[in-house]
Design an enzyme around this catalytic site. Structure first.
Site, short mmCIF file in Angstrom:
data_model
loop_
_atom_site.label_atom_id
_atom_site.label_comp_id
_atom_site.label_asym_id
_atom_site.label_seq_id
_atom_site.Cartn_x
_atom_site.Cartn_y
_atom_site.Cartn_z
N GLU A 132 2.66 6.82 0.73
CA GLU A 132 2.72 5.88 1.76
C GLU A 132 1.77 4.75 1.61
O GLU A 132 1.86 3.62 1.83
CB GLU A 132 2.37 6.79 2.92
CG GLU A 132 2.09 6.10 4.40
CD GLU A 132 3.34 5.50 4.87
OE1 GLU A 132 3.45 4.36 4.60
OE2 GLU A 132 4.19 6.24 5.39
N LYS A 208 5.59 -4.75 -3.90
CA LYS A 208 5.71 -3.86 -2.39
C LYS A 208 7.37 -4.04 -2.02
O LYS A 208 7.92 -3.02 -1.29
CB LYS A 208 4.74 -4.24 -1.67
CG LYS A 208 3.40 -3.87 -1.99
CD LYS A 208 2.41 -4.72 -1.33
CE LYS A 208 0.83 -4.43 -1.66
NZ LYS A 208 -0.09 -5.23 -1.07
#
Lengths: 428, 428
Positions: A132, A208
């Protein structure tokens, strides 16, 4: 029966590793209620730096120089990898998973570089590999994508995923600083590293958006085909002109699922200044997720830092403990997806071109663009008339390849001094 | 071994129930990949209205008038409750759980009214009771609170949780409409019901902030002690004055964990107009979650509607299927928490008081407030001088009870015509 003591090993005690320790210590009571009847025991911490400053003296007893020792310790259940960088982190993660240990990490480079292989390995060994904190660390976007947005095909993700560049662009935009000045300030405040290349040039955001695309679109994609571009060429002047036109300049990471292929890219963009994302300033991150009739869902929060990252890592640890004897596969990346060739993507463009200030110039330039099928929405001459002048163009939606060809042709025109700026526009 | 066919029963085919069917149908392929190797079979649908319009004719074959039939059918694994309202929904949910069925619902009234009892029952029977769609349906806030924000004690939640009132306030603010006009428009567009009381008077937001507080603070709290107040008294004029002072008026749902007790309430509030929440307009919802050093995390998205709610309900169904043989308790509400008496909470206040326009009035009013320990940040006389004038006060932080007492005293002053408005300020 649930294991009562869960042994944790931490690899690397940099900023994030220390954040993990701080969160575990300060929220001990809360976390223990959360995972009741289990308890977390930090069994070993590996770091090469023996002089590391640990606020809890007890940790010195469990400090080791050997990461190997942690990934092979049969008593360690969960390995937290906070070394960063590709190697040796990747090999240590692989080793830990093969030993049947769960792994939690914030390491986007490892996931971007070897994520599919690692996820397969985790699945084979029926252990969790959670990450996460790897994207927009203070925003639980991966949890949302894998737990809560699982009934609807998402079509688009638009993110401000890099805090350093967002800080710099915000300073340029709000305080009229120029790029070098804003970068220096970001470095002084700890928002940019001494060598800021990975952030400034879009590499960080590129890693990302790859991770988010893979998770959101359940897709197997080839990282190498994703285009990325940073903010080194953004000037204060263009930010001002953009504002006059109703836009803010942001480093955007975009991923669109067209159904046929994926349009994924990272580049600076003009976005409408009234949009929520345009108002996410400073070192914050923002992510917009869009899917058909579902509407827009926007997240904003801290993008980096010891505590946001540490919190998310510990939340992943908690998630593993809650599901301890109930392994299930969290991520399905079942679809092999092609990434659209960047030259085939479409964007409107903001262009600033310096020309010799004499009659006929606009006609010449417009002719070249028309030939390359790029048409204009607006044209404004900027600056004082003199020997040279800047002309700002906003184009309609145009094919990337065509704009590039047009720009190449335009630079060859005798009346053109130079292409000062070419920034894509994203009408969110 | 995993059950391959998961039988679902749907209770109630109103807007949300039909949204569930639409999502299940349109995203069948995606959902089946997600839950592979399981498949979802809609076994029965209960609705009293036999003439209901179903776009898939096959559904008529499984339509029943008896909800009872669904909750007692031994073959049904998951019950989706989309009837709405407290009863008979609550009893049906209880019956289903007792029969060992998992239940998914969007029914905030049932959760607000009997949530703890139902969660206990679910735990005893080792079945899931999930309700992501019950709060801000397009925003996966409950998933975030229970899966991703589990390592950090949250201190504050500030939400715009009701789309109807947000739509009305946005219209009043952006288009200068008055309250009645904006409400009528909301009703015409389907954002407000014919009887809008539950939304307008804050009852809907009150149920939702109760649910969020219980989940976020892991708390057992007494719903009855939460103060709520709606937007009926908000005028166009106050919205204008608020804007001049740098604020936007929103119906806020607030929950703060002071450590000693919880300060939970719903009321209109002036919030700084530059804040992200102030810019969440129309029927959208927004939620800010705050926790110590963790920073602010903000979500915005659709707050209601067949598809957002349907998507979240189906996502809950997917979550259950993914964890099918691995029951674990998702919600820990372990701490019995007191709700702070509303009169003991603190807020700055915006006050508009109509007075006789003659010397000494301000001194008289100020005297009363000073006596009740309420001090002013700013005082502005508004409107043309004449027989009467409006004075707008911004107070410093003051105790709710003291402000109320002061206002009561002030209305008794001979020089005061009336208290036009008293709206709390929340400096987010």
């Amino acid at each position: 029966m649930k294991k009562e003591i869960i042994n944790i090993g931490i690899l690397g005690l940099g900023t994030v590793g220390q954040g993990v320790l701080k969160i575990l210590r300060e929220n001990k009571e809360f976390i223990e209620q959360e995972i009741f009847p289990c308890k977390i025991n930090i069994k070993k911490i590996a770091d090469k730096n023996k002089k590391i400053a640990l606020d809890n003296k007890n940790y010195y007893k469990i400090l080791t120089e050997s990461a190997e020792e942690i990934v092979t310790d049969p008593e360690i259940d969960i390995v937290v990898e906070t070394i960063g960088g590709f190697e040796p982190a990747k090999s240590l993660i692989v080793q830990a998973l093969k030993q049947g240990k769960h792994v939690v990490t914030a390491n986007k480079e490892v996931i971007a570089g070897a994520g599919y292989e690692i996820l397969d390995l985790a699945r084979e060994n029926k252990v969790y590999f959670l990450f996460e904190a790897s994207v927009a660390s203070g925003i639980p976007i991966i949890g949302a994508l894998s737990h809560s947005l699982t009934s609807y095909k998402l079509t688009e993700i638009i993110g401000i995923l890099n805090g350093t560049t967002n800080y710099i662009l915000t300073k340029m935009s709000e305080e009229g600083k120029d790029y070098e000045e804003a970068l220096k300030e970001a470095q002084e405040k700890g928002y940019a590293e001494a060598d800021p290349g990975k952030d400034i040039d879009g590499f960080d955001a590129f890693n990302k958006i790859f991770i988010l695309s893979a998770i959101a679109f359940r897709a197997k994609i080839d990282l190498g085909n994703i285009y990325y571009e940073g903010i080194r060429n953004i000037t204060k002047l263009d930010i001002e002109y953009a504002r006059e036109l109703g836009y803010t300049v942001k480093l955007l990471a975009l991923a669109r699922n067209t159904g046929l292929d994926l349009d994924i890219r990272v580049h600076p963009a003009l976005i409408p200044k009234k949009h929520t994302l345009a108002n996410i300033g400073g070192a914050h991150n923002g992510i917009l997720v869009r899917g058909g009739d579902f509407g827009d869902l926007t997240f904003s929060g801290l993008g980096a830092g010891a505590l946001p990252a540490g919190s998310m890592i510990v939340s992943d640890v908690v998630e593993i403990i809650k599901n301890y004897d109930n392994y299930y596969n969290q991520y399905n990346c079942f679809e092999k997806k092609k990434i659209r060739d960047f030259s085939q993507t479409n964007s409107p463009y903001y262009l600033r071109i310096r020309v010799k200030d004499r009659p006929g110039v606009l006609a010449e330039i417009a002719g070249v663009f028309a030939w390359k099928k790029v048409s204009f929405l607006s044209v404004i001459q900027k600056g004082e008339a003199g020997e040279v002048a800047d002309i700002v163009f906003l184009t309609h939606q145009a094919k990337e390849g065509n704009v590039r060809e047009a720009l190449e042709e335009v630079t060859r025109l005798e009346c053109v001094e130079k292409i000062c700026s070419a920034i894509r526009v994203v009408e969110i």
